[in-house]
Design an enzyme around this catalytic site. Structure first.
Site, short mmCIF file in Angstrom:
data_model
loop_
_atom_site.label_atom_id
_atom_site.label_comp_id
_atom_site.label_asym_id
_atom_site.label_seq_id
_atom_site.Cartn_x
_atom_site.Cartn_y
_atom_site.Cartn_z
N ASN A 1 6.96 4.83 -8.89
CA ASN A 1 6.00 3.87 -9.44
C ASN A 1 6.64 3.21 -10.65
OD1 ASN A 1 3.85 2.49 -10.53
ND2 ASN A 1 2.74 4.32 -11.21
N GLU B 1 -3.72 5.09 -14.66
CA GLU B 1 -3.73 3.95 -15.59
C GLU B 1 -4.74 2.90 -15.14
OE1 GLU B 1 0.52 3.52 -15.49
OE2 GLU B 1 0.63 5.45 -16.49
N GLU C 1 -2.24 13.97 -10.08
CA GLU C 1 -1.53 13.57 -11.29
C GLU C 1 -2.38 13.88 -12.52
OE1 GLU C 1 1.48 10.32 -10.59
OE2 GLU C 1 -0.42 9.28 -10.40
N HIS D 1 -4.58 4.89 -9.42
CA HIS D 1 -3.66 5.49 -10.39
C HIS D 1 -4.40 5.71 -11.72
CE1 HIS D 1 -0.38 5.89 -13.26
NE2 HIS D 1 0.33 6.35 -12.25
N SER E 1 5.51 13.40 -15.16
CA SER E 1 6.79 13.74 -15.79
C SER E 1 7.67 14.60 -14.88
CB SER E 1 6.56 14.42 -17.15
OG SER E 1 5.84 13.55 -18.01
N LYS F 1 5.61 0.77 -12.38
CA LYS F 1 4.62 0.26 -13.35
C LYS F 1 5.00 -1.16 -13.78
CE LYS F 1 3.90 5.00 -14.74
NZ LYS F 1 3.24 5.90 -15.65
N GLY G 1 3.72 10.29 -18.10
CA GLY G 1 4.44 9.53 -19.12
C GLY G 1 4.53 10.23 -20.46
C1 PEP Z 1 3.05 8.02 -12.61
O1 PEP Z 1 3.00 6.94 -13.17
O2 PEP Z 1 2.45 8.16 -11.54
C2 PEP Z 1 3.82 9.10 -13.22
C3 PEP Z 1 3.76 10.29 -12.68
O3 PEP Z 1 4.54 8.78 -14.34
P1 PEP Z 1 5.62 9.75 -15.08
O4 PEP Z 1 6.52 10.31 -14.01
O5 PEP Z 1 6.35 8.85 -16.01
O6 PEP Z 1 4.84 10.82 -15.76
#
Ligand code: PEP
Length: 257
Positions: A11, A99, A169, A97, A215, A13, A175
């Site tokens: 992703n 966000e 998630e 997601h 992460s 973003k 992030g």
């Molecule tokens: C995500 O945006 O779905 C995500 C898991 O981001 P990150 O790996 O940066 O935590």
């Protein structure tokens, strides 16, 4: 032992520019090509770069979209339809997601409408769910996941479950550099799989891919992917560096062996 094919999606973003995105796509395609038969690999670039990134990805990595609108066409300024995504070559769509839910304000109801639209269009949907830190500390991890999964899958037939991937998630891990422990992630994944069994059947529960996001990086991917109910990863930050993304895809391929 399950026969689920591992799934790893990047992703991107709101990152990269056109040249950087095309370069990243080329680098990803080159570095993960050997695993394309073992792992389902996706890249989700920003809308304006879908075409160019899709061309650069070639065939080993499926192009995906970070979002979509749930109506077919019309007066929805700024939104993008499933037909438009298909014209751009996308085969997969991220839905709900964190966000989108927590920064943009998407509700469970809207997420469910988007998911149904994606399935009607014949695209793959990656339904993202997960609890905030406050919810985790209040012991609500499983109830939040249950609410989001129930609502996201509302009206979805057992047949259509073959086009769905669920991404767990935890919001506090996205992030932030914080990762759920393999045991905590496994517990959440197992609870989601049990819920799918209750909503559908053991067959759908056994078949559905439930991937972890938060992460994930090459250094922690193997231990997460070794968990029996973790079938892959949705990768944010580490997907912006082709070697890191490839390291996670390689760990997923090893977990399948
Ligand atoms: C995500 O945006 O779905 C995500 C898991 O981001 P990150 O790996 O940066 O935590």
């Amino acid at each position: 032992m399950s026969q689920r094919v591992p799934f790893v999606g990047g992703n991107w973003k709101m990152n990269t520019d056109l040249a950087g995105g095309v370069q990243l796509a080329q680098d990803v395609a080159t570095s993960v090509g050997d695993y394309a038969g073992t792992v389902d690999i996706r890249a989700y670039p920003p809308f304006p770069y879908l075409h160019a990134v899709g061309d650069a990805l070639g065939t080993s990595v499926m192009l995906g979209s970070q979002d979509v609108w749930h109506e077919g066409d019309g007066a929805f300024t700024g939104e993008v339809s499933t037909d438009m995504l298909m014209d751009a070559g996308a085969g997969s769509v991220l839905i709900g997601h964190s966000e989108r839910r927590h920064v943009i304000g998407e509700t469970d109801e809207l997420v469910g409408k988007k998911l149904r639209r994606v399935l009607e269009a014949g695209l793959e949907a990656v339904l993202c769910v997960g609890e905030t830190l406050d919810e985790r500390e209040a012991g609500q991890t499983n109830s939040v996941n249950e609410r989001q999964v129930r609502s996201g899958l509302g009206g979805v037939s057992a047949l259509a479950m073959g086009s769905i991937v669920i991404a767990y998630e935890p919001v506090w891990a996205i992030g932030t550099g914080k990762t759920a422990s393999p045991e905590d992630a496994q517990a959440a994944h197992a609870a989601i799989r049990s819920l799918v069994a209750a909503l559908y059947s053991e067959a759908e529960a056994d078949a559905v891919r439930i991937i972890y996001g938060g992460s994930m990086k090459p250094a922690n991917a193997a231990e997460l992917l070794a968990q029996p109910d973790i079938d892959g990863g949705l990768i944010g930050g580490a997907s912006l560096k082709a070697p890191d993304f490839a390291g996670i895809v390689e760990a997923a391929a090893s977990s399948a062996g």
